[in-house]
Design an enzyme around this catalytic site. Sequence first.
Site, short mmCIF file in Angstrom:
data_model
loop_
_atom_site.label_atom_id
_atom_site.label_comp_id
_atom_site.label_asym_id
_atom_site.label_seq_id
_atom_site.Cartn_x
_atom_site.Cartn_y
_atom_site.Cartn_z
N THR A 161 -8.59 -5.50 4.47
CA THR A 161 -8.57 -4.62 3.31
C THR A 161 -9.63 -5.14 2.35
OG1 THR A 161 -6.20 -4.18 3.53
CG2 THR A 161 -7.22 -3.70 1.40
N ASP A 215 0.84 -1.19 0.00
CA ASP A 215 0.00 0.00 0.00
C ASP A 215 0.88 1.24 0.00
OD1 ASP A 215 -2.52 1.18 -0.10
OD2 ASP A 215 -2.57 1.50 2.06
N GLU A 232 -9.38 4.02 -1.92
CA GLU A 232 -8.19 3.80 -2.74
C GLU A 232 -8.55 3.07 -4.03
OE1 GLU A 232 -4.74 2.21 -0.87
OE2 GLU A 232 -5.28 2.95 1.14
N HIS A 273 -3.82 14.28 0.51
CA HIS A 273 -3.99 13.46 1.70
C HIS A 273 -2.79 13.58 2.63
CE1 HIS A 273 -4.88 10.05 4.30
NE2 HIS A 273 -3.73 9.48 3.95
#
Length: 410
Positions: A252, A121, A196, A128
């Site tokens: 996730t 990740d 994401e 952000h």
Amino acid sequence: MSEQSPLDLAEGHPFGPHNLPYGVFSTADEPGRRRVGVRVGDHVLDAGAAAHALGSPYAALLSLPSLNALLAAGRTTWRDVRRAITSWVTVPAHRPDIEPLFHPLSAVTLHLPYDVADYVDFYASEHHATNVGRIFRPDGEPLTPNWKHLPIGYHGRSGTVVVSGTDITRPSGQRKAPADPAPVFGPSVKLDIEAEVGFVVGTPSRLGHPVGIAGFRDHVFGLSLLNDWSARDIQAWEYVPLGPFLGKSFATSVSAWVTPLEALDQARVAPPARDFPLLPYLDDGAADEPGGFDLRITVRINGEVVAEPPFSSMYWTAAQQLAHMTVNGASLRTGDLYGSGTVSGPEAHQRGSLLELTWNGQEPVGAGGGKRTFLEDGDEVTLTAWAPGPDGLRVGLGEVTGRILPADAR
């Protein structure tokens, strides 16, 4: 009056023949039999059965219980299979053979479509990263000195990647507020989301052989939406000095559908301007195609829209991330998944996490009839997205949904 064909789609349907994402499904009458499916409108085409019915040379490849063999087959096969499926669903002569092979989306169970090998990740949105820096370092520089020199990332836990629709149990762990004399153990009280995009690796690479920016198309099969659930209070106490661990590894969520890169050719855009020259292995100035993707993401909590993050604003591209995570010689494996990092834009309503949306709990947001700082038990989070497609059409990305369950009482 005859029943409408699953191939007779409403005009402009985001899951039309211009899209054709891949997934894996099972049916109620054969729950143990997983099959490769292709989404067309609000139906799923049994790709293996269609291939057999039409005498396709790809019948064996599409009759397996996961996408892994297709992922490993490489770019030429990806292109040829996509062209074949496009013809199956657009050429009128094929209708009698394939129409019986469609299943309503509402009547099937969708599964994780590939075996996840490794999970990485990143932290690639300047907006952000800047917001997080301002929250936690209000008197210092919001970005760390390395941020604009390399795509920062961490290695996650592939075994806890779950398909959309899987409930998420609130994690427990150590947490310590700055004023607390000692850490305590218990359920996270700052459970968060991270909107994401995940990229799925198909073709592997050899150990010791980096993959350059130009190799992105040859190694990455497609993308899907991803929600990297985050326990901010656990993360804040544990992450010094080695970074995220238990605050991230509990779950996730990814979409059940993988959209091939080829379906997103019209969505390619240039990334934001860089402040200074990058090191050669990250320099995409001479790339054959723009490195970014114009994806419009929507985040809902309990049905209420709380954010609309634009993926086109991401500072680091997926090709640069691929180049960086292999530049030391680390190899790629079929089924590797890497996340973009939280997608956030410059505006307040474009922030892709509750940490930013509520400014670490100081400014609650609406969430389906109530106010939230962080997630509460019973909350349901849904990510959806679309991208510009050919002839003004939209390319839909499969949604990611997860509902929060109370912490395990054991």
